[in-house]
Design an enzyme around this catalytic site. Structure first.
Site, mmCIF file in Angstrom:
data_model
loop_
_atom_site.group_PDB
_atom_site.id
_atom_site.type_symbol
_atom_site.label_atom_id
_atom_site.label_comp_id
_atom_site.label_asym_id
_atom_site.label_seq_id
_atom_site.Cartn_x
_atom_site.Cartn_y
_atom_site.Cartn_z
ATOM 1 N N ASN A 144 0.792 -1.181 0.061
ATOM 2 C CA ASN A 144 -0.014 0.023 -0.070
ATOM 3 C C ASN A 144 1.056 1.441 -0.065
ATOM 4 O O ASN A 144 1.710 1.286 0.745
ATOM 5 C CB ASN A 144 -1.079 -0.027 1.159
ATOM 6 C CG ASN A 144 -0.470 -0.196 2.824
ATOM 7 O OD1 ASN A 144 0.511 -0.828 2.732
ATOM 8 N ND2 ASN A 144 -1.202 0.643 3.568
ATOM 9 N N GLU A 147 -3.045 -4.592 -3.240
ATOM 10 C CA GLU A 147 -3.489 -5.433 -4.156
ATOM 11 C C GLU A 147 -3.587 -4.855 -5.453
ATOM 12 O O GLU A 147 -3.173 -5.552 -6.552
ATOM 13 C CB GLU A 147 -4.971 -6.024 -3.744
ATOM 14 C CG GLU A 147 -4.906 -6.809 -2.327
ATOM 15 C CD GLU A 147 -5.243 -6.048 -1.124
ATOM 16 O OE1 GLU A 147 -4.624 -4.824 -0.908
ATOM 17 O OE2 GLU A 147 -5.753 -6.112 -0.141
ATOM 18 N N GLU A 184 0.336 5.336 0.497
ATOM 19 C CA GLU A 184 -0.484 6.376 1.016
ATOM 20 C C GLU A 184 0.163 7.532 0.629
ATOM 21 O O GLU A 184 0.998 7.936 -0.065
ATOM 22 C CB GLU A 184 -0.663 6.267 2.513
ATOM 23 C CG GLU A 184 -1.231 4.739 3.021
ATOM 24 C CD GLU A 184 -1.595 4.817 4.411
ATOM 25 O OE1 GLU A 184 -1.149 5.446 5.348
ATOM 26 O OE2 GLU A 184 -2.154 3.845 4.692
ATOM 27 N N CYS A 195 -4.256 0.590 -2.483
ATOM 28 C CA CYS A 195 -4.134 -0.498 -1.732
ATOM 29 C C CYS A 195 -2.949 -1.342 -2.524
ATOM 30 O O CYS A 195 -2.900 -1.528 -3.692
ATOM 31 C CB CYS A 195 -5.457 -1.254 -1.723
ATOM 32 S SG CYS A 195 -6.791 -0.389 -0.561
ATOM 33 N N CYS A 213 -10.137 -5.035 0.386
ATOM 34 C CA CYS A 213 -11.567 -4.037 0.173
ATOM 35 C C CYS A 213 -12.307 -4.018 -1.009
ATOM 36 O O CYS A 213 -11.850 -4.963 -2.004
ATOM 37 C CB CYS A 213 -10.862 -2.711 0.254
ATOM 38 S SG CYS A 213 -10.222 -1.897 -1.178
ATOM 39 N N CYS A 263 -10.439 -3.468 -4.287
ATOM 40 C CA CYS A 263 -9.454 -4.406 -4.875
ATOM 41 C C CYS A 263 -10.025 -5.547 -5.257
ATOM 42 O O CYS A 263 -9.628 -6.288 -6.272
ATOM 43 C CB CYS A 263 -8.515 -4.704 -3.704
ATOM 44 S SG CYS A 263 -7.469 -3.232 -3.329
HETATM 45 N N1 THU Z 1 -5.457 -1.448 2.402
HETATM 46 C C1 THU Z 1 -4.798 -2.335 1.558
HETATM 47 O O1 THU Z 1 -3.606 -1.994 1.058
HETATM 48 N N2 THU Z 1 -5.478 -3.123 1.124
HETATM 49 C C2 THU Z 1 -6.805 -3.338 1.391
HETATM 50 O O2 THU Z 1 -7.400 -4.324 0.865
HETATM 51 C C3 THU Z 1 -7.441 -2.818 2.414
HETATM 52 C C4 THU Z 1 -6.665 -1.485 3.123
HETATM 53 C C5 THU Z 1 -4.664 -0.189 2.617
HETATM 54 C C6 THU Z 1 -5.148 1.114 2.326
HETATM 55 C C7 THU Z 1 -4.479 2.161 3.237
HETATM 56 O O3 THU Z 1 -3.378 2.527 2.888
HETATM 57 C C8 THU Z 1 -4.661 1.040 4.608
HETATM 58 O O4 THU Z 1 -4.628 -0.193 4.025
HETATM 59 C C9 THU Z 1 -5.563 1.419 5.659
HETATM 60 O O5 THU Z 1 -6.799 1.448 5.057
#
Ligand code: THU
Length: 161
Positions: free
Chosen positions: A62, A75, A64, A73, A112, A115
């Site tokens: 991930n 994925e 940000e 994310c 999520c 994804c």
């Molecule tokens: N996140 C992911 O990388 N994958 C997911 O399926 C759920 C959330 C990340 C997004 C963000 O950087 C952090 O987790 C918190 O939501």
């Protein structure tokens, strides 16, 4: 009126050693990828490793952003990386390792909705199921044998006509 029941199957492994060698290695790669997550805002780090039909492995984590919605994310970083580097090569498995930075008892996190949709696009296109492996920090692994199982009644390009 008719009622239709849709079943989602999830396999729960109490520890890594119950999985195949290939799956263990993929989860290990996802775990290594997680170390490079850029998650200063959530402190929730996620790593993903994508196994392709040509046996290449592509990773993501991930990423940000100070403007929160601009982040992505793990994925989607990984599957888009795979789509860009190996266009048209089917995806066999996506392994995901997710946990807060200081957690040692996190249950495996499911991808999520965005994804799921992104991975489903590839599953729908390749007409072969993509297996999803999920691991947290409590040692357990959850497995779904297809994205359709995690995203029933999905939207795909059939609807676009
Ligand atoms: N996140 C992911 O990388 N994958 C997911 O399926 C759920 C959330 C990340 C997004 C963000 O950087 C952090 O987790 C918190 O939501």
């Amino acid at each position: 009126m008719k009622k239709k029941t849709i079943v989602s199957e999830i396999y729960i492994f109490e520890n890594l050693s119950e999985l195949s060698q290939e799956e263990q290695e993929l989860l290990h790669k996802a775990s290594k990828a997680r170390e490079d997550a850029y998650a200063p805002y959530s402190n929730f780090k996620v790593g993903a490793a994508v196994l392709l039909d040509n046996d290449e492995i592509v990773i993501g984590s991930n990423q940000e952003n100070a403007s929160f919605p601009s982040g992505l994310c793990a994925e989607r970083v990984a599957v888009f990386h795979a789509g860009a580097s190996f266009p048209g090569v089917p995806i066999k498995t996506v392994a995901i390792v997710a946990a807060a930075v200081d957690s040692s008892s996190a249950k495996p996190a499911a991808p999520c909705g965005n994804c799921r949709q992104a991975i489903y696009e590839y599953e729908s296109k390749q007409e072969k199921p993509i297996s999803i492996l999920m691991m947290g920090s409590d040692g357990r692994v959850f497995k779904c044998k297809s994205m359709a199982s995690l995203l029933p009644i999905a939207f795909n390009n059939d609807f676009l006509g």
